[in-house]
Enzyme design. Structure first.
Site, PDB file in Angstrom:
ATOM      1  N   ASP A 183       0.847  -1.186   0.000  1.00 53.38           N
ATOM      2  CA  ASP A 183       0.000   0.000   0.000  1.00 53.38           C
ATOM      3  C   ASP A 183       0.890   1.246   0.000  1.00 53.38           C
ATOM      4  O   ASP A 183       2.071   1.173  -0.288  1.00 53.38           O
ATOM      5  CB  ASP A 183      -0.928  -0.014   1.230  1.00 53.38           C
ATOM      6  N   HIS A 209       1.424  -8.791  -4.134  1.00 54.36           N
ATOM      7  CA  HIS A 209       0.401  -7.871  -3.622  1.00 54.36           C
ATOM      8  C   HIS A 209       1.043  -6.492  -3.457  1.00 54.36           C
ATOM      9  O   HIS A 209       1.554  -6.129  -2.394  1.00 54.36           O
ATOM     10  CB  HIS A 209      -0.126  -8.383  -2.272  1.00 54.36           C
ATOM     11  N   ASP A 257       0.070 -18.115  -5.323  1.00 48.43           N
ATOM     12  CA  ASP A 257       0.506 -16.892  -6.001  1.00 48.43           C
ATOM     13  C   ASP A 257      -0.728 -16.131  -6.479  1.00 48.43           C
ATOM     14  O   ASP A 257      -1.071 -16.109  -7.661  1.00 48.43           O
ATOM     15  CB  ASP A 257       1.429 -17.250  -7.170  1.00 48.43           C
ATOM     16  N   GLU A 268       2.379 -10.519  -0.067  1.00 51.42           N
ATOM     17  CA  GLU A 268       2.734  -9.119   0.213  1.00 51.42           C
ATOM     18  C   GLU A 268       4.127  -9.006   0.840  1.00 51.42           C
ATOM     19  O   GLU A 268       4.430  -9.687   1.821  1.00 51.42           O
ATOM     20  CB  GLU A 268       1.705  -8.460   1.137  1.00 51.42           C
TER      21      GLU A 268
END
Length: 619
Positions: free
Chosen positions: A165, A513, A561, A570
């Protein structure tokens, strides 16, 4: 003719007998030759006394001015020199014209190759206005307006995004920077050999410069600091655009990014103090910058020990959801140890070795998570850091007792990493389960790997061949082999033959991710929900985020995956910092060990300097 004899008698001069000097000289030479002809002379004597006697003598000798040598010897000598010169010239000509095979350096090992990539992950996580040579083609300037207008925190640009993020969590980010600095302090020679020392230092400075913006670093006392920039709260189905609800490139963020401040944060303040203190040692040659970092660290640690007591992750806060801190006593020990190394102030060493503090930090508790080093619990790392002090400086009383305890506890932790003991389970593939089968195991594995490597190198540098686990003695190679096995598993020697470091090897996760890596850089700005199609896509990421260590496999060596499953795919700052530390420790030549002295640069002598010897006695 008559003259007067000076002795009183007449002197008669016979003019008939007078002759010139030349006549007398010729007569003497005739007499000499006649006398010498009565006995034979060798050639040299004749040449000296009689001069040249003919053409035959001239041919046998050569007069060099200062010495006369035989003509034969002279000719042989000159000939030999000429022939030798010709041969030497011929050899040089052959050497220069014949093609040669250059034997270059041995190819770098896997740990060095992976190290190059693992450091690049931090380049991909940078926030703010990027440097000219950031070397990540799909990244650009982002969140340059982070901050809170009309406050002292109006400029909070810079630093690193935490994971996939765009949130800047300062607690784990501080831990990551502390680890990077520690690795450079210990293994600067290995970084240099890999050509990555300047790169690693630049990454540390990027983080340190951001930290100095999160509090009033010019003040001696503070009462607040920034704990987080950006929001990820999606509780109760919230649809407010933020860094978790939206799936967009950091460069395209246009929603509001809140700034979180805290006045009760002993854990955060102590961890950030540790980060700045460690960085000050890395940059000790830049005195002005190093002192700036030390001053900031001192301000933070004082704040954490006085006004800021308490946990930064208060119940109900976002921090408690994503990076909840369980204690702050371990940060006190950890932070005080780094403050002592950065300043040499004994009051910090007294605090770090206070038995009550160690007890509150859990040094004597044991339990299932004892020895698990992470962004939340710093005790295992602090004990290794203080064991270093005992091994190389041995400060003695009043620190010896607790330092010996820390070393014993460190030995116990190292024993718990070995397969012969049952403190931690292992997968069938051999991956140690330091988090007892819970998700995202690799961040803990790499921390154990680098602590084992580092402790092994400490013992080697102290000329100690190993350590005891109960009655059994184990060599330092056992620890190093443990670290190698675990890191090799991460790099691809596992049942799935998959590297969990993206970009390393031929088979690695393709759906990491990560917002920036999953959205193509195609000059199209995707809004908050517009990027969801990339989040949910089954295709590989269009951008490879080099060196990102993903969360890892499950307790059965399984791995999915899938981009939307962050428990597998992540990466995080804290995890990659541990990976970098483990890789640099294992890289290159084993004989290139730790730097024993740099960490002690600010530490004064442990004992008073002895007085000079008395002057020599004079009677």
């Amino acid at each position: 003719m008559y003259g007067r004899d000076p002795w009183g008698g007449p002197l008669e001069i016979n003019t008939a007998d007078s002759a010139t000097d030349d006549d007398r000289s010729r007569n003497l030479q005739d007499l000499d030759r006649a006398a010498l002809s009565s006995r034979p002379l060798d050639e040299t004597q004749q040449s000296w006394l009689l001069g040249p006697t003919g053409e035959q003598k001239k041919k046998k000798y050569v007069d060099l001015g200062c010495v006369i040598v035989s003509r034969k010897i002279f000719i042989w000598t000159v000939g030999t020199l000429l022939v030798s010169g010709l041969l030497a010239g011929l050899i040089v000509l052959i050497v220069k014209t014949v093609p040669r095979h250059h034997h270059g350096k041995a190819p770098p090992d896997n740990y060095t190759l992976a190290l190059h990539k693992a450091l690049m992950f931090f380049n991909a996580q940078k926030s703010g206005k990027l440097p000219k040579h950031n070397n990540v083609s799909w990244r650009g300037n982002s969140c340059v307006k982070d901050g809170e207008p009309n406050t002292m925190f109006k400029d909070l640009s810079g630093g690193y995004y935490d994971a996939g993020d765009a949130i800047k969590f300062n607690f784990p980010q501080s831990f990551a920077m502390t680890l990077l600095s520690w690795s450079v302090i210990e293994y600067s020679a290995k970084y240099e050999a890999a050509g990555e020392l300047a790169h690693a230092k630049e990454l540390i400075k990027w983080g340190a410069d951001y930290f100095l913006k999160t509090f009033n670093h010019t003040a001696d006392t503070i009462d607040t600091m920034v704990s987080q920039v950006g929001s990820g709260d999606t509780a109760k189905g919230s649809t407010t655009p933020n860094d978790h609800y939206c799936w967009t490139r950091p460069e395209d963020i246009d929603y509001k990014r809140p700034v979180f401040q805290t006045s009760s944060c002993a854990d955060l303040a102590s961890e950030m103090a540790a980060a700045l203190a460690a960085a000050s040692i890395v940059f000790k040659d830049n005195k002005a910058y190093s002192q700036k970092l030390v001053h900031g660290a001192t301000t933070l640690f004082t704040f954490g020990r006085s006004r800021g007591r308490g946990l930064y992750s208060a119940p109900g806060s976002e921090a408690s959801v994503f990076y909840n801190s369980t204690l702050y006593w371990d940060e006190y020990v950890w932070g005080a140890a780094w403050m002592y190394y950065a300043t040499g102030n004994n009051s910090y060493l007294t605090l770090a070795t206070h038995p009550t503090l160690a007890k509150h930090a859990g040094a004597f508790w044991g339990g299932p998570d004892y020895g698990v080093f992470s962004w939340d619990n710093k005790l295992a790392g602090a004990q290794v850091l203080l064991t270093r002090l005992r091994l190389f400086l041995s400060p003695g009383y009043p620190y010896e007792e607790i330092l010996r305890t820390f070393q014993n506890q460190t030995s116990i932790v190292m024993c718990s990493y070995l397969p012969i003991f049952t403190s931690f389970n292992r997968t069938k593939g051999g991956l140690i389960q330091l988090n007892h089968g819970r998700p995202q195991p690799l961040q803990y594995v790499v921390n154990a790997a680098f602590l084992a490597t580092l402790f092994s190198d400490y013992l080697d540098a102290a000329d100690t061949p190993g350590w005891y686990c109960g009655p059994n003695f184990y060599s330092t190679d056992v620890l190093r082999n443990f670290a190698k096995f675990q890191v090799d598993y991460i790099l691809g020697k596992n049942p799935r033959k998959m590297s969990y470091v993206t970009g390393f090897g031929n088979h690695y996760p393709k759906q990491v991710h990560h917002r920036g890596a999953s959205i193509p850089k195609n000059k199209i700005k995707y809004n908050c929900k517009g990027g969801w199609k990339w989040r949910d896509s089954k295709k590989p990421n269009p951008n490879i985020i080099e060196g990102a260590m993903v969360a890892g496999p499950d307790k059965k060596d399984g791995f999915h995956d899938v981009r939307t499953n962050y428990n597998y795919t992540e990466p995080t700052l804290a995890g990659n910092a541990g990976l970098v530390f483990a890789l640099v420790g294992l890289s290159g030549d084993k004989s290139v060990g730790i730097d024993k002295n740099t960490i002690f640069s600010a530490v004064p002598p442990m004992f008073p300097t002895p007085p000079p010897p008395p002057a020599p006695w004079k009677p």
